[in-house]
Design a protein around this motif. Sequence first.
Motif, PDB file in Angstrom:
ATOM      1  N   PHE A  13       3.862  -0.216 -12.640  1.00  0.00           N
ATOM      2  CA  PHE A  13       3.871  -0.204 -14.111  1.00  0.00           C
ATOM      3  C   PHE A  13       2.442  -0.244 -14.661  1.00  0.00           C
ATOM      4  N   LEU A  14       1.584  -1.084 -14.087  1.00  0.00           N
ATOM      5  CA  LEU A  14       0.214  -1.194 -14.569  1.00  0.00           C
ATOM      6  C   LEU A  14      -0.584   0.080 -14.283  1.00  0.00           C
ATOM      7  N   PHE A  15      -0.335   0.706 -13.151  1.00  0.00           N
ATOM      8  CA  PHE A  15      -0.972   1.992 -12.873  1.00  0.00           C
ATOM      9  C   PHE A  15      -0.574   3.024 -13.922  1.00  0.00           C
ATOM     10  N   HIS A  16       0.721   3.064 -14.260  1.00  0.00           N
ATOM     11  CA  HIS A  16       1.194   4.020 -15.258  1.00  0.00           C
ATOM     12  C   HIS A  16       0.641   3.691 -16.646  1.00  0.00           C
ATOM     13  N   GLU A  65       0.831  -1.203   0.000  1.00  0.00           N
ATOM     14  CA  GLU A  65       0.000   0.000   0.000  1.00  0.00           C
ATOM     15  C   GLU A  65       0.864   1.251   0.000  1.00  0.00           C
ATOM     16  N   ARG A  66       1.891   1.294   0.854  1.00  0.00           N
ATOM     17  CA  ARG A  66       2.745   2.470   0.958  1.00  0.00           C
ATOM     18  C   ARG A  66       3.453   2.744  -0.370  1.00  0.00           C
ATOM     19  N   HIS A  67       3.907   1.699  -1.026  1.00  0.00           N
ATOM     20  CA  HIS A  67       4.598   1.847  -2.313  1.00  0.00           C
ATOM     21  C   HIS A  67       3.650   2.433  -3.368  1.00  0.00           C
ATOM     22  N   ILE A  68       2.435   1.939  -3.406  1.00  0.00           N
ATOM     23  CA  ILE A  68       1.456   2.438  -4.377  1.00  0.00           C
ATOM     24  C   ILE A  68       1.139   3.908  -4.110  1.00  0.00           C
ATOM     25  N   ILE A  69       0.891   4.244  -2.855  1.00  0.00           N
ATOM     26  CA  ILE A  69       0.562   5.632  -2.500  1.00  0.00           C
ATOM     27  C   ILE A  69       1.671   6.584  -2.923  1.00  0.00           C
ATOM     28  N   GLU A  70       2.921   6.184  -2.667  1.00  0.00           N
ATOM     29  CA  GLU A  70       4.055   7.058  -2.979  1.00  0.00           C
ATOM     30  C   GLU A  70       4.315   7.165  -4.479  1.00  0.00           C
ATOM     31  N   GLN A  71       4.209   6.036  -5.197  1.00  0.00           N
ATOM     32  CA  GLN A  71       4.584   6.018  -6.606  1.00  0.00           C
ATOM     33  C   GLN A  71       3.460   6.483  -7.535  1.00  0.00           C
TER      34      GLN A  71
END
Length: 310
Positions: free
Chosen positions: A230-233, A147-153
Motif C-alpha cells: 500500500f505504501l509503495f502504491h 522481499e518476494r511479495h514486494i518484487i511481485e506486487q
Amino acid sequence: MSINKEFFELLQKKPGDFSIKAFNVNGIKTEFFKKYQQFLNKNSDTKLSTSSFIATFKPFLVFYKNLNDYAKSTNKFEHKSTVMFRNVLATAKDPEKAFFEDIPQAFGYRDSELNGNNDVLDNYITLIKGAVRELNTCYDMLIDRIERHIIEQVSLPETYEEYKPAIEERYAGVKKHLLTTKCRTFLERLLAPSTTKREFIEKISNVVIDKRLVQIKDKEEEYLLDNIVFLFHELDQFVSISALDNGKDEVYNIDLASNQNVASHFKTYILLDSKKSKADQIIEKITKNLSGDADLDICVLLKLLNKRLS
C-alpha cells in the motif's frame, strides 16, 4: 547454583526447597548420550556422569537462549516437530527428562523405539539437526517472503543489487511535504543506504509495524505485507504529482474503478492557478444542488466523474 558457603547456609535454613537428583546412566541413556555427544562434535567416548551430562545439555539451552525473538515465537516451520522441540528447550526444568523423554517425544519417538536401534537413533539426530536448522533460518525465510511479495506486487527486478537502485531512481523525485508522516518515513527508509537485503527489509518493515521486524508475530505478517505494498502504491501516486508540482497549480491523481465500467482510470490532472477562480464557481453551483446525504452525494459525484472519464 554454586556449591559454596551461601549454598549450605540456604540449605540449612530452607531444606524443603532442595531435592537431590540422581541420573540413571544405564542402557539406552548411554547410547542417547553418545549420539548427543556426536551431534555436538564432542568426544563420544566421554563417560556419562552428572558433570558430562550437564555439559552436554547446556549447549541446547544456550542455543535456545541465543535465538532471536522471531524464532522463539513463530510457528511457521516446515515441520511441526520443530515447534515442539523449541518448546521443550524453552520450558525444560529437568535436564534428564528433557533429554531422554521430552525431546524424543517431540519428534514422535518413544524409548522402546530407540532402544538398541542405531539406525533409528541416527535418524533421530538427523531430525534434531533439521529442527536446529529451521530455527536458525526461520527469520531469513521471513525476510525472503517479504522481499518476494514486494518484487511481485511492485514490479521490481529480482535481486537486491538491482531493485535497490531502481527504487532510488523511481522515488528520488517525490516531494516529502506532500506525504503523510508514515509515508514520508517509509520513503526515507527506502532511500537510505543499506548494505544488505536484510537491513533494507528490516528498515521499511519497522515503519509499517512500528516495532523491530524481529518482534513480529505470525498473525501480523499479512498486515505487514499488505501495508508495505500500500505504501509503495501511495508513493507511485506522488511520483507524477511531484514532477508537476510548481507550488502554484493544484495537481490531482485519480484512480477510479466501478462495476458499471470495468476499466480502472488512473491519470494525473492539473488545475492551473489561472483557472482556480472558475473552478470555485463551478464547485459552488454543484454544492447547491447536492442532497445533503453524504453517501448519496459522493456516489453522485463519483458517477459523474466516472462518466466523464469513460
